[in-house]
Motif scaffolding. Sequence first.
Motif, PDB file in Angstrom:
ATOM      1  N   GLU A 135       3.443   4.831  17.044  1.00 13.47           N
ATOM      2  CA  GLU A 135       3.727   3.414  16.882  1.00 13.47           C
ATOM      3  C   GLU A 135       3.904   3.075  15.402  1.00 13.47           C
ATOM      4  O   GLU A 135       3.298   3.682  14.523  1.00 13.47           O
ATOM      5  N   TYR A 136       4.783   2.122  15.141  1.00 17.52           N
ATOM      6  CA  TYR A 136       5.129   1.732  13.779  1.00 17.52           C
ATOM      7  C   TYR A 136       3.902   1.313  12.984  1.00 17.52           C
ATOM      8  O   TYR A 136       3.750   1.684  11.821  1.00 17.52           O
ATOM      9  N   ASP A 137       3.011   0.522  13.578  1.00 16.09           N
ATOM     10  CA  ASP A 137       1.842   0.029  12.851  1.00 16.09           C
ATOM     11  C   ASP A 137       0.974   1.167  12.330  1.00 16.09           C
ATOM     12  O   ASP A 137       0.463   1.103  11.222  1.00 16.09           O
ATOM     13  N   LEU A 138       0.799   2.223  13.133  1.00 17.29           N
ATOM     14  CA  LEU A 138      -0.003   3.363  12.684  1.00 17.29           C
ATOM     15  C   LEU A 138       0.705   4.091  11.547  1.00 17.29           C
ATOM     16  O   LEU A 138       0.083   4.455  10.550  1.00 17.29           O
ATOM     17  N   LYS A 139       2.008   4.301  11.677  1.00 17.64           N
ATOM     18  CA  LYS A 139       2.761   4.968  10.605  1.00 17.64           C
ATOM     19  C   LYS A 139       2.646   4.166   9.312  1.00 17.64           C
ATOM     20  O   LYS A 139       2.420   4.728   8.241  1.00 17.64           O
ATOM     21  N   GLN A 140       2.781   2.862   9.392  1.00 19.93           N
ATOM     22  CA  GLN A 140       2.680   2.019   8.202  1.00 19.93           C
ATOM     23  C   GLN A 140       1.268   2.065   7.614  1.00 19.93           C
ATOM     24  O   GLN A 140       1.105   2.153   6.402  1.00 19.93           O
ATOM     25  N   LEU A 141       0.257   2.032   8.459  1.00 19.83           N
ATOM     26  CA  LEU A 141      -1.130   2.114   7.988  1.00 19.83           C
ATOM     27  C   LEU A 141      -1.373   3.430   7.251  1.00 19.83           C
ATOM     28  O   LEU A 141      -1.949   3.448   6.154  1.00 19.83           O
ATOM     29  N   ILE A 142      -0.926   4.540   7.834  1.00 19.40           N
ATOM     30  CA  ILE A 142      -1.138   5.849   7.202  1.00 19.40           C
ATOM     31  C   ILE A 142      -0.337   5.950   5.906  1.00 19.40           C
ATOM     32  O   ILE A 142      -0.821   6.494   4.908  1.00 19.40           O
ATOM     33  N   LYS A 143       0.868   5.401   5.879  1.00 14.25           N
ATOM     34  CA  LYS A 143       1.651   5.395   4.640  1.00 14.25           C
ATOM     35  C   LYS A 143       0.903   4.633   3.549  1.00 14.25           C
ATOM     36  O   LYS A 143       0.836   5.076   2.399  1.00 14.25           O
ATOM     37  N   GLU A 144       0.327   3.487   3.907  1.00 13.85           N
ATOM     38  CA  GLU A 144      -0.445   2.711   2.938  1.00 13.85           C
ATOM     39  C   GLU A 144      -1.657   3.497   2.448  1.00 13.85           C
ATOM     40  O   GLU A 144      -1.988   3.470   1.261  1.00 13.85           O
ATOM     41  N   ARG A 145      -2.332   4.220   3.354  1.00 12.81           N
ATOM     42  CA  ARG A 145      -3.487   5.044   2.961  1.00 12.81           C
ATOM     43  C   ARG A 145      -3.032   6.167   2.020  1.00 12.81           C
ATOM     44  O   ARG A 145      -3.702   6.481   1.039  1.00 12.81           O
ATOM     45  N   GLU A 146      -1.891   6.776   2.324  1.00 15.95           N
ATOM     46  CA  GLU A 146      -1.355   7.848   1.475  1.00 15.95           C
ATOM     47  C   GLU A 146      -1.010   7.302   0.095  1.00 15.95           C
ATOM     48  O   GLU A 146      -1.341   7.913  -0.923  1.00 15.95           O
ATOM     49  N   GLN A 147      -0.381   6.134   0.040  1.00 16.62           N
ATOM     50  CA  GLN A 147      -0.057   5.520  -1.246  1.00 16.62           C
ATOM     51  C   GLN A 147      -1.324   5.165  -2.013  1.00 16.62           C
ATOM     52  O   GLN A 147      -1.363   5.285  -3.245  1.00 16.62           O
ATOM     53  N   THR A 148      -2.373   4.754  -1.299  1.00 16.28           N
ATOM     54  CA  THR A 148      -3.655   4.471  -1.945  1.00 16.28           C
ATOM     55  C   THR A 148      -4.205   5.733  -2.590  1.00 16.28           C
ATOM     56  O   THR A 148      -4.685   5.707  -3.729  1.00 16.28           O
ATOM     57  N   HIS A 149      -4.110   6.854  -1.878  1.00 19.82           N
ATOM     58  CA  HIS A 149      -4.575   8.146  -2.405  1.00 19.82           C
ATOM     59  C   HIS A 149      -3.848   8.520  -3.690  1.00 19.82           C
ATOM     60  O   HIS A 149      -4.408   9.166  -4.575  1.00 19.82           O
ATOM     61  N   LEU A 150      -2.594   8.107  -3.834  1.00 20.58           N
ATOM     62  CA  LEU A 150      -1.798   8.441  -5.017  1.00 20.58           C
ATOM     63  C   LEU A 150      -1.966   7.430  -6.146  1.00 20.58           C
ATOM     64  O   LEU A 150      -1.543   7.681  -7.270  1.00 20.58           O
ATOM     65  N   ASN A 151      -2.582   6.301  -5.867  1.00 22.19           N
ATOM     66  CA  ASN A 151      -2.733   5.218  -6.835  1.00 22.19           C
ATOM     67  C   ASN A 151      -3.639   5.628  -7.990  1.00 22.19           C
ATOM     68  O   ASN A 151      -4.724   6.169  -7.789  1.00 22.19           O
ATOM     69  N   MET A 152      -3.203   5.353  -9.224  1.00 19.43           N
ATOM     70  CA  MET A 152      -3.962   5.754 -10.416  1.00 19.43           C
ATOM     71  C   MET A 152      -5.365   5.141 -10.448  1.00 19.43           C
ATOM     72  O   MET A 152      -6.320   5.807 -10.824  1.00 19.43           O
ATOM     73  N   ASP A 153      -5.502   3.884 -10.062  1.00 25.40           N
ATOM     74  CA  ASP A 153      -6.822   3.245 -10.086  1.00 25.40           C
ATOM     75  C   ASP A 153      -7.776   3.913  -9.108  1.00 25.40           C
ATOM     76  O   ASP A 153      -8.961   4.085  -9.396  1.00 25.40           O
ATOM     77  N   VAL A 154      -7.262   4.308  -7.953  1.00 26.70           N
ATOM     78  CA  VAL A 154      -8.087   5.002  -6.959  1.00 26.70           C
ATOM     79  C   VAL A 154      -8.453   6.387  -7.472  1.00 26.70           C
ATOM     80  O   VAL A 154      -9.597   6.834  -7.364  1.00 26.70           O
ATOM     81  N   ARG A 155      -7.485   7.076  -8.072  1.00 32.61           N
ATOM     82  CA  ARG A 155      -7.729   8.442  -8.551  1.00 32.61           C
ATOM     83  C   ARG A 155      -8.740   8.476  -9.704  1.00 32.61           C
ATOM     84  O   ARG A 155      -9.369   9.493  -9.937  1.00 32.61           O
ATOM     85  N   LYS A 156      -8.895   7.366 -10.392  1.00 32.87           N
ATOM     86  CA  LYS A 156      -9.862   7.280 -11.490  1.00 32.87           C
ATOM     87  C   LYS A 156     -11.269   6.929 -11.007  1.00 32.87           C
ATOM     88  O   LYS A 156     -12.227   7.037 -11.759  1.00 32.87           O
ATOM     89  N   SER A 157     -11.396   6.481  -9.755  1.00 31.82           N
ATOM     90  CA  SER A 157     -12.662   5.962  -9.239  1.00 31.82           C
ATOM     91  C   SER A 157     -13.302   6.927  -8.244  1.00 31.82           C
ATOM     92  O   SER A 157     -12.769   7.137  -7.148  1.00 31.82           O
ATOM     93  N   ASN A 158     -14.452   7.477  -8.608  1.00 28.45           N
ATOM     94  CA  ASN A 158     -15.179   8.348  -7.669  1.00 28.45           C
ATOM     95  C   ASN A 158     -15.562   7.596  -6.404  1.00 28.45           C
ATOM     96  O   ASN A 158     -15.533   8.159  -5.310  1.00 28.45           O
ATOM     97  N   GLU A 159     -15.917   6.335  -6.541  1.00 29.27           N
ATOM     98  CA  GLU A 159     -16.314   5.538  -5.381  1.00 29.27           C
ATOM     99  C   GLU A 159     -15.141   5.388  -4.404  1.00 29.27           C
ATOM    100  O   GLU A 159     -15.292   5.573  -3.193  1.00 29.27           O
ATOM    101  N   LYS A 160     -13.958   5.088  -4.929  1.00 31.91           N
ATOM    102  CA  LYS A 160     -12.782   4.925  -4.073  1.00 31.91           C
ATOM    103  C   LYS A 160     -12.333   6.266  -3.490  1.00 31.91           C
ATOM    104  O   LYS A 160     -11.938   6.340  -2.333  1.00 31.91           O
ATOM    105  N   LEU A 161     -12.392   7.328  -4.293  1.00 29.59           N
ATOM    106  CA  LEU A 161     -12.044   8.655  -3.779  1.00 29.59           C
ATOM    107  C   LEU A 161     -13.008   9.091  -2.684  1.00 29.59           C
ATOM    108  O   LEU A 161     -12.598   9.659  -1.679  1.00 29.59           O
TER     109      LEU A 161
END
Length: 127
Positions: A2-28
């Motif tokens: 379903e589209y909603d799941l694909k979009q959710l996972i894409k957003e999670r993947e983009q979050t994983h690549l985000n510089m602010d997330v990659r700098k934060s142990n708590e977010k990682l």
Amino acid sequence: MEYDLKQLIKEREQTHLNMDVRKSNEKLDEILADEFWEIGSSGFTIDKRECLESGVHLIEMTMHHFEAEQLADDVVLTTYFIETKHRNTLRSSIWKRNDEKWQLSFHQGTITSLQPHEGISRSRDIR
């Protein structure tokens, strides 16, 4: 899938690549599953503990050609292309739903000579 799941996972993947997330142990720590491990584009492996202790590469990345395939109710495989200033890589990830939240369980990056406009094809000959 379903589209909603694909979009959710894409957003999670983009979050994983985000510089602010990659700098934060708590977010990682939140996005990486406890069993997380990665085969980096260098060929070396790393697990969640090492990511949190040593950090992850901090480089601006642009995602192209995102695809997702649901392997089970609680497992999704993603594939995509990453462009950086220095090199391009093909990426794959396995996302698992743990306690109602999607977490990254596995990730792999492979250096490629492909360019963003060429796209990725499952049927492309391996060179």
